[in-house]
Design an enzyme around this catalytic site. Sequence first.
Site: not given
Length: 493
Positions: A78, A156, A180
């Site tokens: 990420k 997210s 998330s």
Amino acid sequence: MTELNKLTIADARDALRKGDVTSTEITEACLTEIEGAGALGAFVHNTPDLAREQAKAADARLQAGDAPAMCGIPLGIKDLFCTKGVPSQAASKILDGFKPEYESTVSQNLLDAGTVMLGKLNMDEFAMGSSNETSVYGNAVNPWKVDDRDLTPGGSSGGSASAVAADLCLAATGTDTGGSIRQPAAFTGITGIKPTYGRCSRWGIVAFASSLDQAGPMTKSVRDAAIMLEAMCGHDAKDSTSADIPVPDFEAMLTGDIKGKKIGIPKEYHMEGIPAEIEKLWADGADMLRDAGAEIVDISLPHTKYALPAYYVIAPAEASSNLARYDGVKYGHRAKLDAGDGIDEMYAKTRAEGFGDEVQRRVMVGTYVLSAGFYDAYYNRARRVRALIKKDFDDVFAAGVDAILTPATPSAAFGLGEMKDADPVKMYLNDVFTVTVNLAGLPGISIPAGLDAQGLPLGLQLIGRPWEEGDLLNIAHEIEARAGFVAKPSKWW
């Protein structure tokens, strides 16, 4: 052997150790897949040369017989994790051009275990969002499709979820501040675990809300989550909130034996307007655990209704403090100034240009609740509510409950753009089942357990006792086995 990019971590590990396949071959299969998957918007900084180099080193390590479980496994990272010499932007314009000179502790732990980094993954800007629509790179797209709409992969960690569900990588790192990891996992039919706060180091992860953020794995199975989580965890002196607690062999704890375990069903999570499909999935999940020998008990978490408001005071307050460092002085984006502009104008223009709308909204909310006249009315009150929410869980666990079963999300994935212009609170409601876990610092896992009427994945969430991720994974493993979820998105990208 099946297409190598579709392997689970466990299957790849076994094949690598037997010498049936090399890390280089699995890595090449993933790199080829990534090249053809631009429509998903999942990978935003590709690192093929670095990946090939790391795969070659992993193969040498495997041949020498010095190979941890994760050695040779290709991952996506990420964009919130700082990776040495590789752009790490947190999906924000304000960090344009930032290439850290250091590696985050979690990504370093994974590299030390011999993993391969395929590249950086899309996300909501500074991890603020539930749909991956606030990214400077553009939207990440869910590989699941039931009509002509592009669906959200959740947020997210939307790029991570999309990449794992589409088999672009074997697994990915995510972070979870209010859901998330778990919400995107549920939207894309994969597994995602948020460990206990302090189990994974936060050092080198771009901060959103420091008392809530926690890294975790996003994988194709519960077994993979256990293997990868063990590699990510560990005490880190560089993070003052990192717990000095031994990391067990999580995979060895997947015994499948949950007889006598007490599973709580919180009455407060039966919320008004919850779709019948979600209620049915929840009831089915309880039946699966009952059939496996667990005892299902009704519990009460009375302060649940205050969780979202408390979260949306605490998280923006911490964000406004953490994001104050992005001012155009030392690194990242700096606005072009007009003649006569001073330092105040530079700060204002840089932040106005560099931060997207959602980040600006949260920074302003956070600054407001921390301001002198409102600190007690909002921030201190939210902190007191947070303590009550944590006490609710403590009381339930003290009464002998081993884990709590809830839905992971209030719906299946929705279309990109469908909520963008709506009241922001509608988007925030996506986190209704997940934020309590962050406020209480507990471990939580989302497991795919069924499809809705349209054929989109739905997830169940299990919440565990602090530091008992092994037990939580074992109960999740039993749901996974009994749900038998094997559906995959049809390739359209």
